[in-house]
Scaffold this active site. Sequence first.
Site, PDB file in Angstrom:
ATOM      1  N   LEU A 130       0.846  -1.196   0.000  1.00  0.00           N
ATOM      2  CA  LEU A 130       0.000   0.000   0.000  1.00  0.00           C
ATOM      3  C   LEU A 130       0.878   1.240   0.000  1.00  0.00           C
ATOM      4  O   LEU A 130       1.817   1.343   0.782  1.00  0.00           O
ATOM      5  CB  LEU A 130      -0.890   0.006   1.251  1.00  0.00           C
ATOM      6  CG  LEU A 130      -1.845  -1.176   1.398  1.00  0.00           C
ATOM      7  CD1 LEU A 130      -2.430  -1.212   2.801  1.00  0.00           C
ATOM      8  CD2 LEU A 130      -2.954  -1.102   0.370  1.00  0.00           C
ATOM      9  N   CYS A 131       0.537   2.180  -0.864  1.00  0.00           N
ATOM     10  CA  CYS A 131       1.288   3.443  -0.878  1.00  0.00           C
ATOM     11  C   CYS A 131       0.337   4.580  -1.201  1.00  0.00           C
ATOM     12  O   CYS A 131      -0.872   4.396  -1.275  1.00  0.00           O
ATOM     13  CB  CYS A 131       2.453   3.378  -1.850  1.00  0.00           C
ATOM     14  SG  CYS A 131       1.976   3.335  -3.564  1.00  0.00           S
ATOM     15  N   ALA A 132       0.873   5.752  -1.408  1.00  0.00           N
ATOM     16  CA  ALA A 132       0.052   6.937  -1.621  1.00  0.00           C
ATOM     17  C   ALA A 132      -0.782   6.823  -2.897  1.00  0.00           C
ATOM     18  O   ALA A 132      -1.977   7.055  -2.870  1.00  0.00           O
ATOM     19  CB  ALA A 132       0.923   8.186  -1.646  1.00  0.00           C
TER      20      ALA A 132
END
Length: 104
Positions: free
Chosen positions: A8-10
């Site tokens: 999960l990232c921005a």
Amino acid sequence: MEKKILLLCAAGMSTSLLVTKMIKAAEEKNIKVKIEACPVEQFNEKVNEFDIFLLGPQVRFKHTDLSNIANEYNKKVEVINMVDYGTMNGAKVLEAALKALNVN
């Protein structure tokens, strides 16, 4: 049994290269895993599909909130080591995820 790892990232962009490197590392070690990446906002709709969620350093501030949700599903949330993330070390990130899942 195949383990499922979600990064999960921005925006889901920076982790896609890391996913590719993790998949390559898994193939080299003959480890069966499903590895994907998506924006952190999609966590709630993906929580049932994956065994462990790895947070990119830019979204590590969400660790506590996401861990609280994941615990209800008996899932794990970990933060990717900043050096391993920065160097896109897929083998190390994969190793850390499997260790967190108690897979040797």
